[in-house]
Enzyme design. Sequence first.
Site: not given
Length: 428
Positions: A13, A41
């Site tokens: 992340d 994403h």
Amino acid sequence: MPVTAIVGAQWGDEGKGKVVDTLANHADVVVRYNGGNNAGHTIQNQHGTFRLHLLPSGIFHPAAQCVIGPGVVVNPDVLLGEIAEVERAGISTQGRLWLSDRAHLIFPHHILTDELEEAARGGKPHGTTKQGIWPSYSDKVARIGIRLGDFAEEAHLAEQLRFIAERKSALFEGVYHHEAIDAGNLLAACARWSERLRPYIIDTHPLVQEALRADRMVLLEGQLGVMRDLDWGLYPYVTSSTTLPGGASSGAGIPPYKITRILGVAKAYTTAVGSGPMPTELVDATGDRIRELGQEFGATTRRSRRCGWFDGVAARFAAEVAGFTHLAVMKLDIFDTFDTIRIGAAYRLGERTLHTVPHTAAMARVEPVYEDLPGWRCATSGARRLTDLPVAARMFLRRIEEIVSVPIAMIGVGPERSDVIFCQEGWA
Ligand code: GDP
Ligand code: IMO
Ligand code: MG
């Protein structure tokens, strides 16, 4: 033209999706090389906000060919949903999205296994995304996995599925006290997926080789980060694929020496979802402040992300094992209102000072040694050049460069595609 691997430098992340979406402006081919829909994403651009789980983040650039490589595990229902989502936003996937016939499938029983095994751990789950990632990779390694190319081999597929259903049923009934797996259902699912995915499934090898031969710009999009790599992460709190550029090479089918740039993507702080050690974690109001300002909630599971200061030891370790040639530091803007910002520059383990990541059990006992740096207390989101940033922000970035020993090529100052500063030749 460069072949660039985009690799998570922390616990996942880090902003890889945004980096790929930004760099893909000039890319001819973008390849997802590892993981599956455990990825989330996030991309914010003129088409909207998207949380891509499987589609390569270059999908919004019509000239980019997007490849899901052999190293990825594919949940067809998630992929079909995602294709429909981007098509609704006006993005065509026909003739430019390609799925490797070597990529393995995630079946519903893989997801169930992930859930049941997590539940079996009682109060000590690994904190997986419960998307069936490890059970699919585990079948791949056991050589009983089904690949997308198997759809076209009906007799072989039916025989394999019968064998799988029999073996898995013994497990499901005997260990999980769950109903058996029906081979007919598996076959029917494959027939449904095959019909809809057929136009996308190819041998991606010639396409990738041709791109290399023609010296095209290739981006290799990583999933997760080094601290959750199967070999170099904090085992067992890891994923089941290789998050390193070595995984990019094998997972995309590109010889290692052809990868010319390795961009490690980090945030200006650290986050993690799932269990396991995280030395700089802040379980206090500052951690909550970072979470709120950074909107640190999982893109796949919506879980609150654990937040803490930048861990220079983990990032340097990642740079060493992954061989970062450059660093991207994202989310600098989240610190715009902070008076003081800390960087973990070393670990204390009893009497010892460590500058590397130890075995998981020791990692759980280390204490970070912090350096305090002054905040800049002004907005950075409008900055487009390094010199637009306040001196304190540049000092903070300079210290990260020194500790990690890798030059910064890209700085994130907001979630939009354009909220970025390029600070090295050849990246803009
Ligand atoms: P990935 O899995 O590595 O692609 O990262 P995620 O998408 O899971 O999480 C990164 C989050 O940070 C997303 O919500 C992005 O929109 C956001 N983001 C990325 N770069 C920046 C940045 O420089 N500033 C801000 N404020 N947000 C960013
Ligand atoms: P992106 O690509 C953050 C974490 C899970 C768990 C561990 C293993 O968006 O950075 P898995 O489901 O892979 O077996 O879970 O890894 N995890 C992620 N954390 N970002 C991700 O992906 C992740 N994918 C898996 O929370 O701790
Ligand atoms: Mg993510």
